[in-house]
Design an enzyme around this catalytic site. Structure first.
Site, PDB file in Angstrom:
ATOM      1  CG  HIS A 280      -1.786   1.188   1.344  1.00 30.90           C
ATOM      2  ND1 HIS A 280      -3.116   1.187   0.997  1.00 30.90           N
ATOM      3  CD2 HIS A 280      -1.514   2.456   1.733  1.00 30.90           C
ATOM      4  CE1 HIS A 280      -3.613   2.387   1.171  1.00 30.90           C
ATOM      5  NE2 HIS A 280      -2.665   3.183   1.626  1.00 30.90           N
ATOM      6  CD  GLU A 284      -1.998   5.543  -2.191  1.00 31.27           C
ATOM      7  OE1 GLU A 284      -1.941   6.675  -2.700  1.00 31.27           O
ATOM      8  OE2 GLU A 284      -2.932   4.750  -2.388  1.00 31.27           O
ATOM      9  CE  LYS A 287      -1.938   5.254  -6.014  1.00 32.56           C
ATOM     10  NZ  LYS A 287      -3.345   5.357  -5.646  1.00 32.56           N
ATOM     11  CG  ASN A 288       1.724  10.651  -4.476  1.00 31.01           C
ATOM     12  OD1 ASN A 288       0.596  10.561  -4.954  1.00 31.01           O
ATOM     13  ND2 ASN A 288       1.948  10.795  -3.191  1.00 31.01           N
TER      14      ASN A 288
HETATM   15  P1  ADP Z   1      -3.247  12.528  -4.117  1.00 29.99           P
HETATM   16  O1  ADP Z   1      -2.141  11.764  -4.791  1.00 29.99           O
HETATM   17  O2  ADP Z   1      -4.532  11.777  -4.116  1.00 29.99           O
HETATM   18  O3  ADP Z   1      -3.373  13.925  -4.620  1.00 29.99           O
HETATM   19  P2  ADP Z   1      -1.455  12.404  -1.890  1.00 29.99           P
HETATM   20  O4  ADP Z   1      -1.660  12.515  -0.411  1.00 29.99           O
HETATM   21  O5  ADP Z   1      -0.827  11.156  -2.402  1.00 29.99           O
HETATM   22  O6  ADP Z   1      -2.868  12.629  -2.564  1.00 29.99           O
HETATM   23  O7  ADP Z   1      -0.583  13.635  -2.375  1.00 29.99           O
HETATM   24  C1  ADP Z   1      -1.017  14.938  -2.098  1.00 29.99           C
HETATM   25  C2  ADP Z   1      -0.420  15.948  -3.054  1.00 29.99           C
HETATM   26  O8  ADP Z   1       0.980  16.066  -2.801  1.00 29.99           O
HETATM   27  C3  ADP Z   1      -0.531  15.590  -4.518  1.00 29.99           C
HETATM   28  O9  ADP Z   1      -1.773  15.962  -5.073  1.00 29.99           O
HETATM   29  C4  ADP Z   1       0.629  16.382  -5.109  1.00 29.99           C
HETATM   30  O10 ADP Z   1       0.253  17.729  -5.317  1.00 29.99           O
HETATM   31  C5  ADP Z   1       1.653  16.378  -4.010  1.00 29.99           C
HETATM   32  N1  ADP Z   1       2.696  15.356  -4.245  1.00 29.99           N
HETATM   33  C6  ADP Z   1       2.812  14.169  -3.606  1.00 29.99           C
HETATM   34  N2  ADP Z   1       3.882  13.470  -4.060  1.00 29.99           N
HETATM   35  C7  ADP Z   1       4.448  14.223  -5.032  1.00 29.99           C
HETATM   36  C8  ADP Z   1       5.594  14.052  -5.905  1.00 29.99           C
HETATM   37  N3  ADP Z   1       6.352  12.940  -5.863  1.00 29.99           N
HETATM   38  N4  ADP Z   1       5.876  15.069  -6.764  1.00 29.99           N
HETATM   39  C9  ADP Z   1       5.115  16.184  -6.807  1.00 29.99           C
HETATM   40  N5  ADP Z   1       4.029  16.398  -6.032  1.00 29.99           N
HETATM   41  C10 ADP Z   1       3.684  15.439  -5.159  1.00 29.99           C
HETATM   42 MG    MG Z   2      -1.274  10.087  -4.140  1.00 28.09          MG
END
Ligand code: ADP
Ligand code: MG
Length: 414
Positions: A280, A284, A287-288
């Site tokens: 998990h 996550e 994916k980010n």
């Molecule tokens: P989600 O992916 O559903 O938006 P997350 O909690 O995973 O929710 O991430 C929150 C926000 O943080 C994302 O919408 C993005 O703006 C930012 N973020 C997270 N990881 C990254 C990354 N590796 N590079 C750029 N921005 C990121």
């Molecule tokens: Mg995310």
């Protein structure tokens, strides 16, 4: 069938072998008990219809009881020898403990600001908690193995009932925030109150589902090197590779392409961990990174730089780093990434049906990815950190404590 033997460093001390009385070794309990029970509120319409005054009184009484933490050693111990006697004790413990935890969460839900507490999705969640509470309370005392089987079936149904709690709560909070913005009631205090509630609520959910899942897994065909939900030779490299494939598949579906991801590090390294939790978290994070890189390079002439996943083995921790060159996060954004619902993606929540048995996996947009992953990490004494260079990229460090490390004899200390 005999369960596989524990690796040597895993042998719990003798005095824990029989029945440990659930000692707390700084494992989850303090955080689970973080919120004091409060006054009664109103319950969901759905549960109101079926809920008698006596059930409401029972919930209030149960919410005044302290939650009892379990040590991981205890869980591993009874899981190593899932004898009938052990399963009976486990069922009895859960029969008493889970309704107490559910009652605490119900009270927390009732004590939320009224507009949130009464929001339809939140009311649905309260209905699920009340239904499960009623199931546990109406279940007679567990006397023999037949009772254990019946109890386990009830437990399984309860776990399934709560499958969609996260998106339902996320949707409820999203609606509530929209309402606050509309009426101009939004405030910093309110936000941090909700944040605290969600952290407690979701951590408790992780804990309940872990305890329940661990018990249930004892009734499933034994898997090699597993003690219940814990894989004693879990390979972070393999799990990370699987999570990468799953995340890339979703990225493909969304964008028609996915950046490359390389996984580096000790391929032979194994540790005791819960594979589903690890999957998990890495899923996550990857994916980010995929989303950030994909968006940044979608129009670019040059090829997208690969994302790197590195697995490092330390004495205390195993750390997994996910590095991307997706442009990073601004410092002002960085403060908000741990808040639930902070997302820069379009929310997929309006089109999802919380009644369907399984929510669709999405690339981004729930906004819960990071805060929930950090809770999963912290539940087993690990942590998650995000470091960003705006204009370049992001590094996520996922620290996994080696389970059961606490009471391990140090080398040479015997
Ligand atoms: P989600 O992916 O559903 O938006 P997350 O909690 O995973 O929710 O991430 C929150 C926000 O943080 C994302 O919408 C993005 O703006 C930012 N973020 C997270 N990881 C990254 C990354 N590796 N590079 C750029 N921005 C990121
Ligand atoms: Mg995310």
């Amino acid at each position: 069938a005999a369960a596989p033997p524990l690796p040597p460093q895993w042998q719990p001390p003798r005095h824990l072998r029989v029945f440990p009385g659930f000692p707390l070794a700084g494992w989850g309990s303090a955080r689970c008990n973080a919120l004091a029970p409060g006054a009664a509120g109103t319950l969901s319409r759905r549960s109101y219809q079926v809920m008698t005054a006596s059930l409401r009184a029972e919930i209030q009484a149960a919410a005044l009881k302290k939650q009892t933490g379990v040590s991981l050693k205890y869980l591993l111990d009874f899981g190593t020898q899932p004898l009938d006697r052990q399963m009976l004790l486990s069922a009895r413990f859960l029969h008493g403990e889970i309704p107490v935890r559910l009652a605490h969460r119900l009270m927390d839900l009732n004590n939320l600001p009224p507009k949130l507490s009464q929001e339809p999705h939140v009311r649905r969640v309260k209905g699920w908690y009340a239904d499960s509470f009623a199931d546990f309370r109406s279940f007679p005392p567990i006397k023999d193995n037949m009772d254990v089987l019946r109890f386990t079936a009830m437990l399984r149904a309860a776990v399934r009932r709560h499958n969609n709690v996260v998106p339902a709560i996320a949707k409820g909070v999203e609606e509530y925030k929209r309402e606050l913005e509309r009426t101009g009631e939004s405030s910093q205090e309110l936000e941090s109150e909700i944040q605290h509630f969600l952290d407690t609520f979701f951590l408790s959910r992780i804990a309940i589902r872990f305890l329940a899942g661990h018990h249930i897994s004892m009734f499933e065909p034994p898997r090699p090197d597993h003690i219940g939900l814990v894989h004693t030779r879990c390979s972070p490299y393999m799990i990370a590779s699987d999570a990468v494939s799953a995340a890339r598949a979703i990225c493909f579906r969304e964008y028609g392409g996915a950046p490359q991801v390389t996984v580096l590090g000790n391929t032979g390294l194994t540790m005791a961990y819960v594979p589903s939790h690890l999957h998990h978290m890495v899923f996550e994070l990857v994916k980010n990174s995929l989303r950030a890189v994909q968006e940044r390079y979608s129009e670019a002439d040059s090829e997208a730089p690969p994302i790197q996943v590195v697995v490092a083995e330390g004495l205390e921790d195993v750390t997994i780093k996910v590095s991307d060159q997706g442009g990073g996060i601004s410092r002002s954004g960085l403060r908000r990434i741990w808040t639930y619902l902070y997302t820069t993606a379009r929310s997929p929540l309006p089109d999802v049906d919380i009644d369907s048995s399984n929510m669709p996996a999405v690339l981004a947009g729930y906004g819960c990815g990071l805060p929930l992953s950090r809770l999963y990490a912290r539940y087993f004494s690990g942590d998650l950190q995000i470091i960003s260079m705006e204009g370049y990229g992001t590094d996520a460090y996922l620290h996994l404590a080696r389970l059961g490390n606490d009471e391990e004899p140090l080398p040479g200390a015997v």
